[in-house]
Write an enzyme that holds these catalytic residues in place. Structure first.
Site, PDB file in Angstrom:
ATOM      1  N   ARG A 161      11.367  10.052  -1.675  1.00 38.40           N
ATOM      2  CA  ARG A 161      11.495   9.845  -3.121  1.00 38.40           C
ATOM      3  C   ARG A 161      12.428  10.906  -3.696  1.00 38.40           C
ATOM      4  NH1 ARG A 161       5.918   9.576  -1.798  1.00 38.40           N
ATOM      5  NH2 ARG A 161       4.984   7.506  -2.136  1.00 38.40           N
ATOM      6  N   LYS A 185       3.163  12.344  -3.274  1.00 33.76           N
ATOM      7  CA  LYS A 185       2.207  12.088  -4.340  1.00 33.76           C
ATOM      8  C   LYS A 185       0.848  12.666  -3.979  1.00 33.76           C
ATOM      9  CE  LYS A 185       4.312   7.901  -6.244  1.00 33.76           C
ATOM     10  NZ  LYS A 185       4.095   6.471  -6.587  1.00 33.76           N
ATOM     11  N   HIS A 256      15.588   5.132  -5.572  1.00 38.55           N
ATOM     12  CA  HIS A 256      14.492   4.322  -5.035  1.00 38.55           C
ATOM     13  C   HIS A 256      15.026   3.117  -4.277  1.00 38.55           C
ATOM     14  CE1 HIS A 256      10.175   4.343  -4.904  1.00 38.55           C
ATOM     15  NE2 HIS A 256      10.135   3.045  -5.123  1.00 38.55           N
ATOM     16  N   ARG A 259      15.615   4.214  -0.842  1.00 42.45           N
ATOM     17  CA  ARG A 259      14.321   4.287  -0.140  1.00 42.45           C
ATOM     18  C   ARG A 259      13.892   2.884   0.290  1.00 42.45           C
ATOM     19  NH1 ARG A 259       9.325   7.176   0.198  1.00 42.45           N
ATOM     20  NH2 ARG A 259       7.527   6.053  -0.635  1.00 42.45           N
ATOM     21  N   HIS A 282       3.067   6.230   2.020  1.00 38.25           N
ATOM     22  CA  HIS A 282       2.278   5.269   1.262  1.00 38.25           C
ATOM     23  C   HIS A 282       0.798   5.464   1.576  1.00 38.25           C
ATOM     24  CE1 HIS A 282       5.826   2.222   0.862  1.00 38.25           C
ATOM     25  NE2 HIS A 282       5.839   3.130  -0.095  1.00 38.25           N
ATOM     26  N   TYR A 291       7.817  -4.575   2.068  1.00 39.67           N
ATOM     27  CA  TYR A 291       9.113  -4.572   2.734  1.00 39.67           C
ATOM     28  C   TYR A 291       9.210  -5.667   3.790  1.00 39.67           C
ATOM     29  CZ  TYR A 291       9.412  -0.105   0.403  1.00 39.67           C
ATOM     30  OH  TYR A 291       9.414   0.866  -0.551  1.00 39.67           O
TER      31      TYR A 291
END
Length: 310
Positions: A161, A185, A256, A259, A282, A291
Site C-alpha cells: 500500500r 493495517k 492502489h 497493487r 489481507h 483478484y
C-alpha cells in the site's frame, strides 16, 4: 465523516471510550478509527435529534433504521451505507460487552450490500512499459527521478500500500534477501519480497539519489521529498499517475491500481491464493479472492476475442 453537532456529555463519554477501545485494544489504524468515530457520532446525533433527553439505552432497531434511511436520502452510496452499518454494529456489540446496553439493537440491522466492482488493472505489457518509463527518467541522474522510479518499482514489485511504502525506513530493508519489513493495517508486521529491477532501483537511490536529498529532518526514512522530509503519500500518488500517463492506452491508475495489478499478475502466473493473501497483508481470504474474479474476467475477454467459436 465529522461529528455534526456537540453531543451531550453522557453520550460523548461513550463515544470517547469507544474510540479509545478501537485504537488501543483493537489496534485499528488512525483513519479507520476516525471513520468509525464519525459514523457513530452521526448516529448519536440522530438519537439526540429525535429526543434531546435520550440515553444510550434508548438506542433501538427503529432508531438505527431511521438513521440509515436518513443517510440514504442524503445521497450516501451503497458502499458508504454498508460501512456505516458495520461501524454501528461494532459500536453496539462493544456497548453490550461493556454493560452499556443489555440487548444489541444492531443484530437485525441490514444495509444494502456494497457492490464489489472489479478494480482497474494493468495488462502485463503495460506494467512493463510503466516500469521502463520510470527507469528512463532515472537515467538522467536526477535524484527525484531515481526516487520516482523506486516508488513505482516497489509498489508493483512488492504489492504494498502507498501508506506502507511511505512509512518505510532504511532499517526495514533486508538487502541480502530482498525483503521489506512492512507495517500494515492494525500495526501488523509482515515481510514482503521484491524483485531484481526494484533491487537495482533501490541500489541507485541509496547510493546517489537519497544522499543528494537527505537533510537533518530526513531521519531514517527511506523515501524522501524534495526538501528532505519523509515522502508524502500525495506525492507518491502523483508520481504514479505521471508515470502511467506515459504509457499509451493504459488505464489511469494510482498506487492502489499497481497493487491490484501485482496481485492479478501473480495469480495469472500461478501463485497460490493464500500466498498472495500473505504478501498483500489481507486479513481475510475473501478480499484476496476478488483478484481471482479479475483474472477470470480477463480470461473471458481474451477467449471471446480470440476463440473462433466463442
Amino acid at each position: 465523516m465529522t461529528e455534526v453537532a456537540p453531543l451531550p456529555g453522557r453520550l460523548q463519554h461513550h463515544l470517547d471510550e469507544f474510540t479509545e477501545y478501537l485504537a488501543l485494544e483493537r489496534g485499528r489504524a488512525a483513519h479507520t478509527v476516525r471513520a468509525y468515530r464519525g459514523d457513530v457520532a452521526t448516529l448519536l446525533n440522530h438519537l439526540v435529534a429525535s429526543d434531546p433527553d435520550a440515553e444510550l439505552v434508548d438506542l433501538d432497531l427503529g432508531t438505527l433504521r431511521s438513521w440509515l434511511s436518513e443517510q440514504s436520502a442524503a445521497g450516501a452510496a451503497r458502499t458508504s451505507l454498508s460501512r456505516r452499518a458495520s461501524s454501528v454494529r461494532t459500536f453496539t456489540a462493544w456497548a453490550v460487552r461493556t454493560g452499556r446496553l443489555e440487548v444489541d439493537p444492531a443484530i437485525r440491522l441490514s444495509a444494502p450490500p456494497a457492490r464489489r466492482t472489479l478494480p482497474a488493472v494493468l495488462r502485463q505489457d503495460h506494467a512493463v512499459q510503466a516500469m521502463d518509463a520510470a527507469e528512463s527518467g532515472a537515467r538522467e541522474q536526477d535524484p527525484v527521478a531515481m526516487r520516482d522510479r523506486l516508488v513505482v518499482e516497489l509498489l508493483y514489485s512488492a504489492g504494498i500500500r502507498v501508506g506502507e511504502l511511505c512509512g518505510l525506513d532504511i532499517d526495514d530493508l533486508d538487502l541480502d534477501r530482498r525483503l521489506l519489513r512492512v507495517i500494515g493495517k492494525g500495526d501488523k508486521e509482515r515481510s514482503v519480497p521484491f524483485g531484481r529491477p526494484a533491487e537495482e532501483a533501490l541500489d541507485l537511490w541509496l547510493r546517489i539519489g537519497r544522499p543528494a536529498l537527505a537533510a537533518p529532518r530526513s531521519g531514517r526514512a527511506l523515501l524522501l521529498g524534495s526538501r528532505g522530509g519523509r515522502l508524502d503519500q500525495r506525492i507518491a500518488r502523483k508520481v504514479v499517475h505521471e508515470v502511467m500517463s506515459a504509457v499509451p492506452d493504459a488505464p489511469d491508475i494510482g498506487p492502489h491500481g499497481l497493487r491490484h495489478s501485482a496481485a492479478t499478475h501473480l495469480l495469472e502466473g500461478g501463485a497460490d491464493l493464500r500466498v498472495v493473501q500473505e504478501l498483500l497483508g489481507h486479513a481475510s481470504l475473501a478480499t484476496t479472492q476478488l483478484y481471482t474474479h479479475v483474472s477470470v474476467a480477463r480470461l473471458r475477454s481474451v477467449h471471446d476475442q480470440a476463440h473462433p467459436r466463442a
